[in-house]
Scaffold this active site. Structure first.
Site, mmCIF file in Angstrom:
data_model
loop_
_atom_site.group_PDB
_atom_site.id
_atom_site.type_symbol
_atom_site.label_atom_id
_atom_site.label_comp_id
_atom_site.label_asym_id
_atom_site.label_seq_id
_atom_site.Cartn_x
_atom_site.Cartn_y
_atom_site.Cartn_z
ATOM 1 N N CYS A 42 -19.808 12.217 92.184
ATOM 2 C CA CYS A 42 -21.182 11.794 91.939
ATOM 3 C C CYS A 42 -21.261 10.274 92.007
ATOM 4 O O CYS A 42 -20.491 9.585 91.341
ATOM 5 C CB CYS A 42 -21.636 12.301 90.571
ATOM 6 S SG CYS A 42 -23.297 11.772 90.099
ATOM 7 N N CYS A 45 -22.213 8.865 88.275
ATOM 8 C CA CYS A 45 -21.306 8.882 87.120
ATOM 9 C C CYS A 45 -19.828 9.016 87.477
ATOM 10 O O CYS A 45 -18.971 8.861 86.617
ATOM 11 C CB CYS A 45 -21.685 10.001 86.160
ATOM 12 S SG CYS A 45 -21.283 11.663 86.749
ATOM 13 N N CYS A 91 -25.635 17.225 89.336
ATOM 14 C CA CYS A 91 -24.341 16.931 88.715
ATOM 15 C C CYS A 91 -24.367 17.464 87.289
ATOM 16 O O CYS A 91 -25.287 17.154 86.521
ATOM 17 C CB CYS A 91 -24.099 15.420 88.724
ATOM 18 S SG CYS A 91 -22.615 14.912 87.815
ATOM 19 N N CYS A 94 -24.011 14.265 84.589
ATOM 20 C CA CYS A 94 -25.085 13.301 84.302
ATOM 21 C C CYS A 94 -26.479 13.797 84.680
ATOM 22 O O CYS A 94 -27.463 13.119 84.403
ATOM 23 C CB CYS A 94 -24.804 11.967 84.980
ATOM 24 S SG CYS A 94 -24.975 11.979 86.778
ATOM 25 N N CYS A 116 -26.219 21.709 100.609
ATOM 26 C CA CYS A 116 -26.774 20.652 101.448
ATOM 27 C C CYS A 116 -26.964 19.425 100.549
ATOM 28 O O CYS A 116 -27.886 19.388 99.729
ATOM 29 C CB CYS A 116 -28.091 21.152 102.029
ATOM 30 S SG CYS A 116 -28.873 20.021 103.165
#
Length: 128
Positions: A42, A45, A91, A94, A116
């Site tokens: 991510c 984070c 995510c 976060c 995607c």
């Protein structure tokens, strides 16, 4: 983090996609066509999300994966925006928007799913 903290940490483009559930234009992202081996995390984070081992060429304009990493790395939520039913991918660490997952499109992958994902939502750590 507060909205102001996210704004100070992310570029305006990153903030738009990650925190406001925006989408980058197709075929413009950094990882759309990359075949580098490694782990995608991510961008907000740093949590590990996807492996290059599950990345495949879907020709849709965004990086595509047939599965996230094992465990609870992502959260899937119903998304009824844009006049249709989709499944949003966030995510799990976060809550940042990553993209969407689609089922049953006929890709020759083990799961018949296409995660995607916006390139701007992820960062690739190449394998050594």
């Amino acid at each position: 983090m507060s909205d102001d903290q996210w704004r100070s940490q992310l570029t305006p483009e990153e903030y738009h996609v990650l925190r406001m559930a925006g989408t980058e234009r197709p075929f413009t992202g950094e990882y759309t066509d990359t075949s580098t081996r490694g782990t995608y995390s991510c961008r907000a984070c740093g949590a590990d999300l996807f492996s290059s081992e599950t990345k495949f060429e879907s020709h849709c304009g965004w990086p595509s994966f047939w599965s996230p990493l094992a465990g609870e790395s992502v959260v899937e939520l119903e998304d009824r925006s844009m006049g249709m039913r989709r499944v949003e991918v966030r995510c799990a660490n976060c809550g940042s928007h990553l993209g969407h997952v689609f089922d049953g499109e006929g890709y020759a992958t083990p799961t018949d799913q296409r995660y995607c994902i916006n390139s701007i939502s992820i960062t690739l750590a190449p394998a050594e």
